[in-house]
Design an enzyme around this catalytic site. Structure first.
Site, mmCIF file in Angstrom:
data_model
loop_
_atom_site.group_PDB
_atom_site.id
_atom_site.type_symbol
_atom_site.label_atom_id
_atom_site.label_comp_id
_atom_site.label_asym_id
_atom_site.label_seq_id
_atom_site.Cartn_x
_atom_site.Cartn_y
_atom_site.Cartn_z
ATOM 1 N N ASP A 61 11.188 -27.151 -11.076
ATOM 2 C CA ASP A 61 11.502 -28.000 -12.217
ATOM 3 C C ASP A 61 11.872 -27.128 -13.405
ATOM 4 O O ASP A 61 11.211 -26.129 -13.671
ATOM 5 C CB ASP A 61 10.317 -28.882 -12.599
ATOM 6 C CG ASP A 61 10.660 -29.714 -13.823
ATOM 7 O OD1 ASP A 61 11.436 -30.670 -13.681
ATOM 8 O OD2 ASP A 61 10.189 -29.378 -14.925
ATOM 9 N N TRP A 100 27.331 -29.392 -20.388
ATOM 10 C CA TRP A 100 26.681 -29.258 -19.081
ATOM 11 C C TRP A 100 27.098 -30.384 -18.127
ATOM 12 O O TRP A 100 27.135 -31.557 -18.500
ATOM 13 C CB TRP A 100 25.156 -29.266 -19.221
ATOM 14 C CG TRP A 100 24.503 -29.239 -17.867
ATOM 15 C CD1 TRP A 100 24.382 -28.157 -17.042
ATOM 16 C CD2 TRP A 100 23.945 -30.355 -17.153
ATOM 17 N NE1 TRP A 100 23.780 -28.533 -15.866
ATOM 18 C CE2 TRP A 100 23.507 -29.867 -15.903
ATOM 19 C CE3 TRP A 100 23.783 -31.713 -17.451
ATOM 20 C CZ2 TRP A 100 22.907 -30.693 -14.954
ATOM 21 C CZ3 TRP A 100 23.189 -32.540 -16.502
ATOM 22 C CH2 TRP A 100 22.751 -32.020 -15.266
ATOM 23 N N GLU A 128 26.877 -24.390 -20.348
ATOM 24 C CA GLU A 128 25.484 -24.231 -19.911
ATOM 25 C C GLU A 128 25.378 -24.050 -18.393
ATOM 26 O O GLU A 128 25.398 -25.010 -17.628
ATOM 27 C CB GLU A 128 24.665 -25.454 -20.342
ATOM 28 C CG GLU A 128 23.177 -25.296 -20.040
ATOM 29 C CD GLU A 128 22.351 -26.516 -20.437
ATOM 30 O OE1 GLU A 128 22.920 -27.531 -20.876
ATOM 31 O OE2 GLU A 128 21.127 -26.441 -20.300
ATOM 32 N N ASP A 137 19.861 -21.788 -20.917
ATOM 33 C CA ASP A 137 18.702 -22.655 -20.710
ATOM 34 C C ASP A 137 17.678 -21.863 -19.905
ATOM 35 O O ASP A 137 17.965 -21.377 -18.813
ATOM 36 C CB ASP A 137 19.146 -23.920 -19.963
ATOM 37 C CG ASP A 137 18.006 -24.901 -19.728
ATOM 38 O OD1 ASP A 137 16.983 -24.493 -19.130
ATOM 39 O OD2 ASP A 137 18.133 -26.079 -20.113
ATOM 40 N N HIS A 143 18.526 -23.120 -24.843
ATOM 41 C CA HIS A 143 17.711 -24.297 -24.553
ATOM 42 C C HIS A 143 16.327 -23.788 -24.190
ATOM 43 O O HIS A 143 16.114 -23.274 -23.092
ATOM 44 C CB HIS A 143 18.289 -25.099 -23.377
ATOM 45 C CG HIS A 143 19.260 -26.154 -23.790
ATOM 46 N ND1 HIS A 143 19.863 -27.011 -22.908
ATOM 47 C CD2 HIS A 143 19.702 -26.522 -25.034
ATOM 48 C CE1 HIS A 143 20.654 -27.845 -23.586
ATOM 49 N NE2 HIS A 143 20.577 -27.560 -24.861
ATOM 50 N N HIS A 187 17.136 -22.467 -16.130
ATOM 51 C CA HIS A 187 18.307 -22.505 -15.260
ATOM 52 C C HIS A 187 18.551 -21.218 -14.492
ATOM 53 O O HIS A 187 19.664 -20.959 -14.034
ATOM 54 C CB HIS A 187 19.552 -22.847 -16.083
ATOM 55 C CG HIS A 187 19.626 -24.295 -16.454
ATOM 56 N ND1 HIS A 187 20.752 -24.871 -16.987
ATOM 57 C CD2 HIS A 187 18.722 -25.289 -16.339
ATOM 58 C CE1 HIS A 187 20.538 -26.153 -17.197
ATOM 59 N NE2 HIS A 187 19.307 -26.432 -16.832
ATOM 60 N N ASP A 238 14.863 -28.324 -24.561
ATOM 61 C CA ASP A 238 15.367 -29.198 -23.495
ATOM 62 C C ASP A 238 14.253 -29.482 -22.499
ATOM 63 O O ASP A 238 13.903 -28.623 -21.703
ATOM 64 C CB ASP A 238 16.552 -28.497 -22.803
ATOM 65 C CG ASP A 238 17.117 -29.349 -21.669
ATOM 66 O OD1 ASP A 238 16.635 -30.479 -21.473
ATOM 67 O OD2 ASP A 238 18.034 -28.867 -20.978
ATOM 68 N N ASP A 249 12.229 -28.306 -16.617
ATOM 69 C CA ASP A 249 12.163 -29.050 -17.866
ATOM 70 C C ASP A 249 10.775 -29.493 -18.338
ATOM 71 O O ASP A 249 10.629 -30.606 -18.813
ATOM 72 C CB ASP A 249 13.067 -30.291 -17.759
ATOM 73 C CG ASP A 249 14.527 -29.910 -17.636
ATOM 74 O OD1 ASP A 249 15.045 -29.327 -18.589
ATOM 75 O OD2 ASP A 249 15.121 -30.184 -16.573
ATOM 76 N N LYS A 284 23.793 -23.180 -14.637
ATOM 77 C CA LYS A 284 22.556 -23.578 -13.963
ATOM 78 C C LYS A 284 22.570 -23.004 -12.554
ATOM 79 O O LYS A 284 23.618 -22.903 -11.921
ATOM 80 C CB LYS A 284 22.490 -25.110 -13.925
ATOM 81 C CG LYS A 284 21.157 -25.664 -13.450
ATOM 82 C CD LYS A 284 21.051 -27.149 -13.807
ATOM 83 C CE LYS A 284 19.732 -27.742 -13.318
ATOM 84 N NZ LYS A 284 19.528 -29.119 -13.775
HETATM 85 C C1 RNT Z 1 20.334 -29.975 -17.303
HETATM 86 C C2 RNT Z 1 20.686 -29.330 -18.579
HETATM 87 C C3 RNT Z 1 21.037 -30.273 -19.690
HETATM 88 C C4 RNT Z 1 20.196 -31.513 -19.630
HETATM 89 C C5 RNT Z 1 20.549 -32.546 -20.636
HETATM 90 C C6 RNT Z 1 19.854 -33.852 -20.381
HETATM 91 O O1 RNT Z 1 19.747 -29.143 -16.418
HETATM 92 O O2 RNT Z 1 19.693 -28.461 -18.980
HETATM 93 O O3 RNT Z 1 20.984 -29.627 -20.896
HETATM 94 O O4 RNT Z 1 18.839 -31.223 -19.659
HETATM 95 O O5 RNT Z 1 21.898 -32.695 -20.701
HETATM 96 ZN ZN ZN Z 2 19.517 -27.451 -20.875
#
Ligand code: RNT
Ligand code: ZN
Length: 428
Positions: free
Chosen positions: A303, A187, A229, A268, A295, A271, A335, A305, A231
């Protein structure tokens, strides 16, 4: 929790599942071996051990200042070991390259090497857990304009290509040492806050860079998978992300067709647009691939995460993995980062939630559901889907924890409170 109650509830649950044709013991045997990869960055707000205070940037933001953040690898691993004592079953730790140790003075990220991860490998062997790895392109002066491997400045682009190549070799070292594939996650935060007028330029540069990164060395899939990955956006990078979903899906197909690296998609959950069903993507990705990574995370508004909970989206993902029959081909990772609550607790809550959802999905009488669909009986399918939501998987989870000498319910928190007092709160 009263242990006879746990056993009684388990026996009861076992019988209920048996009525639907599910062999709980068999499920538990398999479940026990499926690792969940936990994010190193939850432990210390992505600070790592480079000593330059890398921290979050590039669209990543950790908020909160709960006391007790570990200050060095020793304290950090002490915290991790607490997590391992609070979560049952197989585990992986998802490292960032900035969590290496004993970096020589003056060394930069394009020179990171296996020797910087020897402590981690030793520790992982001791704890019988596996490791994944991430390239670290944020929190660095050469990333200050927001572009790394898609940077038109050839020196900067090449620097990050060398970084990724070196982290890929570290991943190979880890995979070989631990005897299980290390997922090398690539990523990058590359993007722009506002409208670019040459969108294709950066994507072409990124393609070129990935070609160079993955062609550097042929590495066996026994040791490394190269995860891509995508986003949608991040704070500060609202308009344009070079590594979008379209970009990576295309790159993955192209790379696999041309034998470039061992690429897989990394979905993820935070994302994508919040209205998008990320679980729906698994079957598309896996029609053209033999592995993928997920993820697990909890996106809230912008957000991506928050700490994973055993909620509907988490369950949908797990159900899809099981129903598609791709459980053996999924790398399950989490994640998130939350510094507003105890970091060890955040790790624990998210990992337990992920595992609970996985167990629940594995216990689902999927054969009955798929039979209803094969018979085109969509009424029965819907009735069963709702019925199965409340099957007693939590009784199986409690029993599984208890049998593994892991605290049931929130009992782990009692121990953590003591650890806060005796260790964590003394750090600041
Ligand atoms: C970021 C990605 C990635 C990070 C990590 C810290 O949006 O999801 O995986 O969270 O690399
Ligand atoms: Zn991620």
């Amino acid at each position: 929790m009263n242990t006879t109650l746990i056993e009684k509830a388990y026996e009861n649950a076992k019988e209920i599942y048996a009525q639907y044709g599910v062999d709980v013991e068999k499920v538990l045997e398999k479940f026990d071996k499926i690792p969940v990869s936990i994010p190193c960055w939850q432990g210390d707000d992505i600070v790592g051990f480079e000593g330059i205070g890398a921290g979050a940037s590039g669209g990543l933001m950790v908020t909160g200042n709960y006391p007790g953040r570990p200050r060095n690898p020793e304290e950090y691993r002490m915290d991790l070991e607490k997590v391992l004592s609070y979560v049952p079953g197989a585990m992986k730790l998802n490292l960032h390259s900035s969590y290496g140790e004993n970096f020589e003075k003056g060394i930069d990220r394009d020179e990171y090497a296996p020797r910087h991860f020897e402590n981690w490998v030793k520790w992982a062997k001791e704890k019988k857990i596996a490791l994944d790895m991430n390239a670290t392109t944020f929190g660095h002066p050469k990333a200050s304009d927001g572009l790394t491997i898609s940077n038109p400045n050839e020196d900067i682009r090449k620097f990050w290509v060398r970084h990724m190549q070196s982290v890929r070799l570290i991943s190979e070292y880890i995979g070989k040492e631990l005897g299980t594939p290390c997922v090398f996650n690539t990523w990058v935060q590359d993007g722009m806050k506002d409208q670019p007028v040459n969108r294709i330029k950066y994507r072409q540069l990124m393609k070129k860079s990935f070609d160079e990164i993955f062609s550097n060395k042929k590495i066996s899939e026994e040791y490394v998978y190269d995860a891509l990955e995508p986003k949608l956006f991040a704070v500060g990078v609202e308009e344009y992300t070079v590594g979008s979903n379209d970009f990576y899906l295309s790159y993955n197909g192209y790379a696999r067709a041309n034998g470039i690296g061992n690429t897989i998609m990394n979905l993820d959950m935070g994302h994508f647009h919040p209205e998008e069903n990320v679980a729906d993507k698994i079957s598309s990705v896996m029609t053209f691939s033999d592995k993928f990574m997920a993820h697990f995370t909890r996106g809230i508004r912008w957000d991506s995460d928050h700490v994973v909970l055993n909620d509907e989206k988490t369950n949908n993902m797990m159900h899809e993995i099981v129903r598609c029959g791709v459980l053996d081909n999924a790398f399950i990772g989490t994640d998130y980062f939350d510094a507003s609550i105890n970091r060890v607790a955040a790790w624990t809550i998210g990992t337990r939630a992920t595992k609970k959802a996985l167990l629940n999905a594995m216990l689902e009488p999927v054969i009955m559901l798929q039979k209803a669909e094969d018979d085109m009986d969509f009424t029965l399918r819907l009735a069963l889907l709702d019925e199965f939501k409340t099957l007693p998987s939590s009784a199986v989870w409690d029993y599984y924890c208890y049998k593994n000498n892991i605290p049931t319910n929130t009992q782990w928190l009692d121990d953590l409170k003591k650890y806060e007092k005796s260790e964590m709160f003394k750090r600041d």
